[in-house]
Design a protein around this motif. Structure first.
Motif, short mmCIF file in Angstrom:
data_model
loop_
_atom_site.label_atom_id
_atom_site.label_comp_id
_atom_site.label_asym_id
_atom_site.label_seq_id
_atom_site.Cartn_x
_atom_site.Cartn_y
_atom_site.Cartn_z
N VAL A 46 34.29 46.46 35.10
CA VAL A 46 34.32 45.11 35.87
C VAL A 46 33.67 44.00 35.31
CG1 VAL A 46 33.39 44.29 38.27
CG2 VAL A 46 34.59 46.64 37.99
N ARG A 51 37.75 43.34 37.88
CA ARG A 51 38.44 44.01 38.82
C ARG A 51 38.37 45.62 38.85
NH1 ARG A 51 42.92 41.80 40.78
NH2 ARG A 51 44.11 44.18 40.91
N ALA A 90 33.85 42.19 42.10
CA ALA A 90 35.32 42.72 42.05
C ALA A 90 36.28 42.01 42.79
CB ALA A 90 35.46 44.06 41.97
N GLU A 91 37.41 41.23 42.15
CA GLU A 91 38.17 40.32 43.03
C GLU A 91 39.10 41.07 43.91
OE1 GLU A 91 41.91 39.26 39.94
OE2 GLU A 91 39.84 38.30 39.60
N ASN A 92 39.51 42.53 43.50
CA ASN A 92 40.12 43.34 44.27
C ASN A 92 39.45 44.32 45.15
OD1 ASN A 92 39.38 44.85 42.02
ND2 ASN A 92 41.14 46.18 41.99
N ARG A 93 38.21 43.81 45.31
CA ARG A 93 37.35 44.55 46.33
C ARG A 93 37.84 45.30 47.67
NH1 ARG A 93 32.26 40.66 47.75
NH2 ARG A 93 32.75 40.49 49.98
#
Length: 332
Positions: A46, A51, A90-93
């Protein structure tokens, strides 16, 4: 008989996810299911990619399925799921959050570093009697992605169970290991770069926290307890042998340096190290060394004396459960 509630907490950090179920009343907290820990390395890469990796999401999914089964066996009145450093980054959390809510019925609460510090302090001091700690106490929660430093009150100007000042540093065992390639017998240049990185964060932390006031220094988290077990030469990890012991700084620093410079294969020989920590424990040990050195330096410079670390098995997860239980009791 006093009122009590049965509550559960889940703490999902950069390296591990943990579950605890306990009965909380006005005075105390009693374990029903003590800490269940699974190393899932949710924060894998991460720091570099921003991500969550697919493999990391699969590992945390499997752990959450196991936790859901455990929770179904008890009359749990409330569950709080807290996520920390890796999830903040994290941008896709949302993929992780949706999956956890589906499995466990509650959405992970991505808490700030300040809230993490408050809960870590609450959990850490809850395990000690007033005669075991001189206040103000400084709590260090050394995680995979971040390290929280929390200074509590002195009992005069601020209550000892209240936070006086805190700071969350983006420094941890996984983050430093990945960023500076500390996995296997790191070279001097890698170690020096990591030290400069850690020290820069400590400079900022010291501007936020009057660390020189520290009278008791308490270390919590997997890195700290693992290094304590190694300092005691335990043949395998034993929480009962580690919890509450006091170790001289020199002893901790010596074992930290030894394991920082080992290879992963050399570390695997030591059964006191959880297999999921073998590759990052050296990076965590370096963070531990730098924090100890800075705290001692600041205390001594102010005319004080501090030469030992109090080890605690209690921290953020205990604070999550205790805080949830107390809030529920206030509503009863």
């Amino acid at each position: 008989m006093s009122n009590s509630v049965i509550v559960a907490g889940i703490d999902c950090g950069t390296n591990s996810i943990r579950l605890k179920i306990a009965r909380v009343d006005e005075q105390d907290m009693t374990d029903i299911v003590p800490k269940v820990l699974r190393v899932v390395r949710l924060g894998e890469s991460v720091d570099a990619t921003g991500r969550f990796a697919d493999g990391a999401l699969a590992r945390v999914h499997a752990a959450a399925e196991e936790f859901a089964q455990i929770l179904s066996e008890y009359n749990v009145q409330a569950l709080r799921f807290v996520a920390t450093s890796a999830t903040r980054d994290a941008e896709n959390r949302v993929v992780f959050e949706d999956d956890m809510e589906h499995l466990l019925g509650v959405r992970p609460e991505v808490i700030s570093g300040l809230e993490e510090a408050r809960l870590s302090y609450m959990g850490a001091i809850s395990a000690f009697g007033r005669d075991q700690i001189q206040y103000p106490a400084l709590i260090m929660d050394l995680g995979g992605g971040s390290t929280e430093l929390v200074l509590g009150g002195d009992g005069v100007d601020t209550a000892v169970d209240q936070v006086q000042a805190s700071y969350s540093m983006n420094v941890g065992s996984v983050r430093m290991t990945e960023r500076h390639h500390l996995y296997d017998q790191p070279d001097d240049a890698s170690v020096e770069a990591a030290i400069a990185d850690i020290d820069e964060y400590l400079d900022v932390a010291c501007a936020h926290i009057p660390i020189e006031q520290t009278r008791t220094f308490v270390g919590v988290s997997g890195t700290v307890t693992t290094m304590a077990a190694l300092a005691l030469n335990l043949p395998e990890y034993d929480a009962s042998r580690v919890d509450g012991i006091r170790l001289p700084f020199a002893q901790v620093e010596q074992v930290d340096t030894k394991f920082l410079h080992m290879s992963r294969e050399q570390r695997r020989v030591y059964k006191a190290i959880h297999p999921g920590r073998v590759d990052v424990v050296g990076g965590g040990a370096l963070v531990l060394n730098r924090v100890i050195a800075r705290v001692q330096e600041r205390v001594v410079a102010s005319g004080g004396e501090l030469n030992e670390l109090l080890i605690s098995e209690h921290g953020l997860l205990d604070g999550i459960v205790l805080d949830l239980g107390r809030r529920m009791l206030r509503r009863v």
